[in-house]
Design a protein around this motif. Structure first.
Motif, PDB file in Angstrom:
ATOM      1  N   LEU A   1      17.881  42.594 -76.330  1.00  0.00           N
ATOM      2  CA  LEU A   1      16.840  41.586 -76.138  1.00  0.00           C
ATOM      3  C   LEU A   1      15.559  42.200 -75.580  1.00  0.00           C
ATOM      4  O   LEU A   1      14.456  41.895 -76.045  1.00  0.00           O
ATOM      5  N   ALA A   2      15.675  43.068 -74.580  1.00  0.00           N
ATOM      6  CA  ALA A   2      14.486  43.651 -73.951  1.00  0.00           C
ATOM      7  C   ALA A   2      13.701  44.533 -74.917  1.00  0.00           C
ATOM      8  O   ALA A   2      12.469  44.560 -74.882  1.00  0.00           O
ATOM      9  N   ASN A   3      14.407  45.263 -75.802  1.00  0.00           N
ATOM     10  CA  ASN A   3      13.718  46.128 -76.765  1.00  0.00           C
ATOM     11  C   ASN A   3      12.855  45.313 -77.722  1.00  0.00           C
ATOM     12  O   ASN A   3      11.686  45.635 -77.966  1.00  0.00           O
ATOM     13  N   VAL A   4      13.430  44.247 -78.267  1.00  0.00           N
ATOM     14  CA  VAL A   4      12.686  43.418 -79.224  1.00  0.00           C
ATOM     15  C   VAL A   4      11.516  42.735 -78.522  1.00  0.00           C
ATOM     16  O   VAL A   4      10.403  42.668 -79.054  1.00  0.00           O
ATOM     17  N   THR A   5      11.754  42.234 -77.322  1.00  0.00           N
ATOM     18  CA  THR A   5      10.692  41.561 -76.571  1.00  0.00           C
ATOM     19  C   THR A   5       9.551  42.524 -76.257  1.00  0.00           C
ATOM     20  O   THR A   5       8.374  42.170 -76.368  1.00  0.00           O
ATOM     21  N   ALA A   6       9.893  43.753 -75.877  1.00  0.00           N
ATOM     22  CA  ALA A   6       8.862  44.742 -75.551  1.00  0.00           C
ATOM     23  C   ALA A   6       8.005  45.065 -76.771  1.00  0.00           C
ATOM     24  O   ALA A   6       6.774  45.178 -76.664  1.00  0.00           O
TER      25      ALA A   6
ATOM     26  N   TRP B   1      11.946  38.609 -67.778  1.00  0.00           N
ATOM     27  CA  TRP B   1      13.009  37.691 -68.197  1.00  0.00           C
ATOM     28  C   TRP B   1      13.935  38.354 -69.208  1.00  0.00           C
ATOM     29  O   TRP B   1      15.158  38.191 -69.151  1.00  0.00           O
ATOM     30  N   ALA B   2      13.372  39.098 -70.140  1.00  0.00           N
ATOM     31  CA  ALA B   2      14.199  39.748 -71.168  1.00  0.00           C
ATOM     32  C   ALA B   2      15.136  40.792 -70.551  1.00  0.00           C
ATOM     33  O   ALA B   2      16.303  40.901 -70.936  1.00  0.00           O
ATOM     34  N   LEU B   3      14.628  41.558 -69.584  1.00  0.00           N
ATOM     35  CA  LEU B   3      15.476  42.539 -68.906  1.00  0.00           C
ATOM     36  C   LEU B   3      16.618  41.842 -68.158  1.00  0.00           C
ATOM     37  O   LEU B   3      17.784  42.244 -68.255  1.00  0.00           O
ATOM     38  N   LEU B   4      16.272  40.782 -67.422  1.00  0.00           N
ATOM     39  CA  LEU B   4      17.266  40.079 -66.612  1.00  0.00           C
ATOM     40  C   LEU B   4      18.307  39.380 -67.488  1.00  0.00           C
ATOM     41  O   LEU B   4      19.524  39.529 -67.273  1.00  0.00           O
TER      42      LEU B   4
ATOM     43  N   PHE C   1      24.278  39.766 -71.997  1.00  0.00           N
ATOM     44  CA  PHE C   1      24.814  40.670 -73.021  1.00  0.00           C
ATOM     45  C   PHE C   1      25.190  42.052 -72.484  1.00  0.00           C
ATOM     46  O   PHE C   1      25.547  42.930 -73.269  1.00  0.00           O
ATOM     47  N   ASP C   2      25.062  42.234 -71.176  1.00  0.00           N
ATOM     48  CA  ASP C   2      25.373  43.525 -70.546  1.00  0.00           C
ATOM     49  C   ASP C   2      24.541  44.648 -71.167  1.00  0.00           C
ATOM     50  O   ASP C   2      25.042  45.741 -71.445  1.00  0.00           O
ATOM     51  N   GLU C   3      23.264  44.368 -71.403  1.00  0.00           N
ATOM     52  CA  GLU C   3      22.343  45.347 -71.980  1.00  0.00           C
ATOM     53  C   GLU C   3      21.385  45.838 -70.902  1.00  0.00           C
ATOM     54  O   GLU C   3      20.904  45.054 -70.084  1.00  0.00           O
ATOM     55  N   TRP C   4      21.089  47.124 -70.925  1.00  0.00           N
ATOM     56  CA  TRP C   4      20.038  47.666 -70.060  1.00  0.00           C
ATOM     57  C   TRP C   4      19.373  48.820 -70.792  1.00  0.00           C
ATOM     58  O   TRP C   4      20.050  49.730 -71.262  1.00  0.00           O
ATOM     59  N   PRO C   5      18.049  48.784 -70.944  1.00  0.00           N
ATOM     60  CA  PRO C   5      17.363  49.818 -71.726  1.00  0.00           C
ATOM     61  C   PRO C   5      17.490  51.208 -71.106  1.00  0.00           C
ATOM     62  O   PRO C   5      17.598  51.359 -69.884  1.00  0.00           O
ATOM     63  N   VAL C   6      17.453  52.228 -71.959  1.00  0.00           N
ATOM     64  CA  VAL C   6      17.433  53.607 -71.493  1.00  0.00           C
ATOM     65  C   VAL C   6      16.063  53.889 -70.876  1.00  0.00           C
ATOM     66  O   VAL C   6      15.090  53.155 -71.119  1.00  0.00           O
ATOM     67  N   PRO C   7      15.922  54.944 -70.059  1.00  0.00           N
ATOM     68  CA  PRO C   7      14.650  55.206 -69.373  1.00  0.00           C
ATOM     69  C   PRO C   7      13.442  55.308 -70.305  1.00  0.00           C
ATOM     70  O   PRO C   7      12.353  54.841 -69.962  1.00  0.00           O
ATOM     71  N   SER C   8      13.619  55.934 -71.489  1.00  0.00           N
ATOM     72  CA  SER C   8      12.468  56.066 -72.389  1.00  0.00           C
ATOM     73  C   SER C   8      11.994  54.701 -72.882  1.00  0.00           C
ATOM     74  O   SER C   8      10.784  54.469 -73.047  1.00  0.00           O
ATOM     75  N   THR C   9      12.924  53.770 -73.097  1.00  0.00           N
ATOM     76  CA  THR C   9      12.544  52.422 -73.517  1.00  0.00           C
ATOM     77  C   THR C   9      11.819  51.694 -72.394  1.00  0.00           C
ATOM     78  O   THR C   9      10.822  50.998 -72.630  1.00  0.00           O
ATOM     79  N   LEU C  10      12.296  51.856 -71.166  1.00  0.00           N
ATOM     80  CA  LEU C  10      11.610  51.247 -70.022  1.00  0.00           C
ATOM     81  C   LEU C  10      10.194  51.815 -69.873  1.00  0.00           C
ATOM     82  O   LEU C  10       9.242  51.068 -69.596  1.00  0.00           O
TER      83      LEU C  10
END
Length: 292
Positions: free
Chosen positions: A97-102, A250-253, A259-268
């Motif tokens: 979710l966070a990747n698409v939102t970003a 919101w997307a990160l949270l 979904f138990d998702e957390w972006p890798v450092p490069s994505t952040l």
């Protein structure tokens, strides 16, 4: 000078809008894990269109006569909305979710770029630099040519192109065209398109939980549209617009919790670059408009 209270109200409305949009995306991502995307969207579209039609009727937004130019722009915007929905939500079903939102947050950069290239709007070196840095952030998320690359990242970028077309078409509409009427036409266009797609694909049985998620999505997207219309009428855009990036929080949270998702450092890092350059571009554009 804009009343500070109005700026605070505008900021709260923008944050509410972003929360509603991201919660809607979360519901859709959850329900499309078991149901076809087209079926989900036609049901959500029926709910959202009914609520938007009621609101537009109450505000007298359905009685406006459009010029031929405005009709063409509304049609173009609605087609772009259909394309954006298809590509964005297809990417959403396959990506965090966070990747698409970003990636979608590159919109202020792409709108500024397209306005300069298509309409010849002047853009200074500061905003050109921000656009370049923002696209570096986009590459950090997409990771082309690496093992982390996903084809669905390109779907998200195509969605950004469609949303850019949608927003540029909206900018060229006459001021007397009601925002609610334009939003309703786009919602109906998406509903009709996915209704035809769902009819061709067939209908899947639904559980009570799936129906609840679809109902929540319909209510959330209607509320998000309403808040996004209200926010354009309150406060100073240079102050209010940067709060759109609360959608990333919101997307990160929600990605982590649901979904138990957390972006890798490069994505952040890429998301941070996109947010920073997007906020600068919004602020700089507003400042240039004030000077003129």
């Amino acid at each position: 000078m804009t009343d500070p209270a109005e700026n605070r109200r505008g900021a709260l409305l923008m944050m509410g809008s972003m929360a509603a949009f991201t919660l809607n995306d979360t519901c859709l991502k959850a329900v499309t894990a078991t149901l076809p995307l087209a079926q989900t969207l036609v049901l959500r579209g029926l709910i959202a269109s009914a609520l938007l039609a009621l609101l537009a009727w109450r505000r007298g937004a359905l009685t406006v006569t459009l010029s031929r130019r405005d009709k063409g722009l509304v049609a173009l915007r609605s087609l772009a909305e259909v394309g954006a929905a298809w590509f964005f939500l297809t990417a959403l079903t396959q990506m965090p979710l966070a990747n698409v939102t970003a990636l979608l947050q590159t919109l202020p950069l792409t709108v500024t770029l397209a306005a300069a290239l298509v309409f010849g709007e002047p853009v200074g070196w500061r905003r050109w630099t921000a656009i370049a840095v923002g696209f570096v952030g986009m590459l950090l998320i997409v990771k082309p040519g690496t093992e982390g690359f996903s084809l669905y990242s390109l779907y998200a970028l195509v969605a950004v192109v469609f949303v850019t077309i949608r927003d540029l078409a909206a900018r060229k509409l006459s001021r007397e065209v009601p925002s609610l009427a334009v939003t309703l036409v786009a919602s109906l266009a998406v509903t009709v398109f996915f209704g035809a797609t769902a009819a061709a694909q067939g209908w899947a049985p639904m559980t009570r939980g799936e129906l609840s998620l679809i109902l929540a999505s319909g209510l959330l997207i209607s509320g998000a549209y309403l808040l996004s219309v209200m926010v354009m009428r309150v406060g100073e855009i240079a102050v209010v617009a940067p709060f759109r990036y609360t959608g990333l929080v919101w997307a990160l949270l929600l990605g982590w919790l649901a979904f138990d998702e957390w972006p890798v450092p490069s994505t952040l890092a890429g998301a941070g670059l996109i947010a920073a350059t997007g906020m600068f571009t919004l602020w700089r554009s507003a400042r240039v408009r004030r000077r003129r």
